[in-house]
Design an enzyme around this catalytic site. Sequence first.
Site, mmCIF file in Angstrom:
data_model
loop_
_atom_site.group_PDB
_atom_site.id
_atom_site.type_symbol
_atom_site.label_atom_id
_atom_site.label_comp_id
_atom_site.label_asym_id
_atom_site.label_seq_id
_atom_site.Cartn_x
_atom_site.Cartn_y
_atom_site.Cartn_z
ATOM 1 C CB CYS A 79 27.337 17.657 20.681
ATOM 2 S SG CYS A 79 28.520 18.771 19.875
ATOM 3 C CG HIS B 286 31.908 20.230 22.918
ATOM 4 N ND1 HIS B 286 30.742 20.201 22.186
ATOM 5 C CD2 HIS B 286 31.578 20.844 24.081
ATOM 6 C CE1 HIS B 286 29.759 20.745 22.872
ATOM 7 N NE2 HIS B 286 30.248 21.161 24.036
ATOM 8 C CG HIS C 30 36.425 19.095 26.825
ATOM 9 N ND1 HIS C 30 36.858 19.300 25.529
ATOM 10 C CD2 HIS C 30 37.226 18.120 27.344
ATOM 11 C CE1 HIS C 30 37.867 18.478 25.263
ATOM 12 N NE2 HIS C 30 38.115 17.752 26.348
ATOM 13 C CD GLN D 222 40.869 15.752 30.496
ATOM 14 O OE1 GLN D 222 40.975 14.624 30.955
ATOM 15 N NE2 GLN D 222 41.666 16.216 29.542
ATOM 16 C CB CYS E 118 31.205 16.281 18.976
ATOM 17 S SG CYS E 118 31.815 16.887 20.577
ATOM 18 C CG ASN F 167 44.859 19.928 28.414
ATOM 19 O OD1 ASN F 167 45.554 20.601 29.162
ATOM 20 N ND2 ASN F 167 44.734 18.616 28.553
#
Length: 352
Positions: A73, A167, A169, A171, A70, A156
């Site tokens: 990370c 992960h 997150h 935007q 990922c 999203n």
Amino acid sequence: MKKTSTRLADGRELIYYDLRDDTVRDAVDRRPLERTVTTSEVRRDVLLGDSVAIASHRQGRIYHPPADQCPLCPTTGDRLSEIPDSSYDVVVFENRFPSLAGDSGRCEVVCFTSDHDASFASLTEEQAALVLEAWTDRTSELSHLPSVEQVFCFENRGEEIGVTLGHPHGQIYAYPFTTPRTALMLRSLAAHKEATGGENLFDAVLERELAGERVVLEGEHWVAFVPYAAHWPYEVHLYPKRRVPDLLGLDEAARTEFPKVYLELLRRFDRIFGEGESPTPYISAWHQAPFGTLEEFEGVSRDDFALHLELFTIRRTSGKLKFLAGSESGMSVFINDVPPERAAERLREVAS
């Protein structure tokens, strides 16, 4: 909150937001990256009056990597990621595969936690408050870029939505224009103001919903409700009770209460469809007033706009998704299978 800005190997900006003021962030990005080259271009659709971002370089973006690869990370040993340090609280960096770049705006990634297996709903109130600080700071910084007219913070969540990195997150898109959805709100705002001799449409909507049956949860400074004409099966709008145009306008009381209210809302979303169902996919979207001129919306100023968050899922019932088919995609006329009053009732039923 401590803010530390640095640069990745290809020149992109990365910013750490830390809970502790004594945290030191001096890790260097050891990846052999060449400078990022983008092909972002904004084209105007003269028939519809909206804009489309053409970004062919995004075809090469990372797609569903295994967890041990990922890129969001922290860096550990020889496993190098987008975040050079071995840990972080919240981090923001320029997207390596942006939809908007240069004169066409800017795109950033917001990592909510270093824990790959967490979700926003599993954050502590302290962690959620730090994310709010990061959103607010980035809104402020991006609004000063000459190419930026509107700042959009969003998350999203879920593969059903189209998420390609698991992960936790979100935007931030910094657009070089006022988005079509915001323009529609501003036109409605202007028309209502003129028709009523000065009444604010957002205030009128909030007053109506507070007095109705679609309120999901309410605090001293925030209220969440399913809107009268909800487009999605389960859709909730979260408003501060005191109207402000953007995240910068929130006072300390509203900032303090936000994490508790928002986390409860997200946790209810995960309980809508019952035990055994996968986590509810959703889009969470902050709506802020544009920072550019509002001359085309006669009689309306930035202060007339109301900051709010819209949270919705494309899942309409257990195991079934709401697809945007002919009417929605072809004509922008939504058809909602779940009555808003029933959606609000269900979201009240699954309270902690």
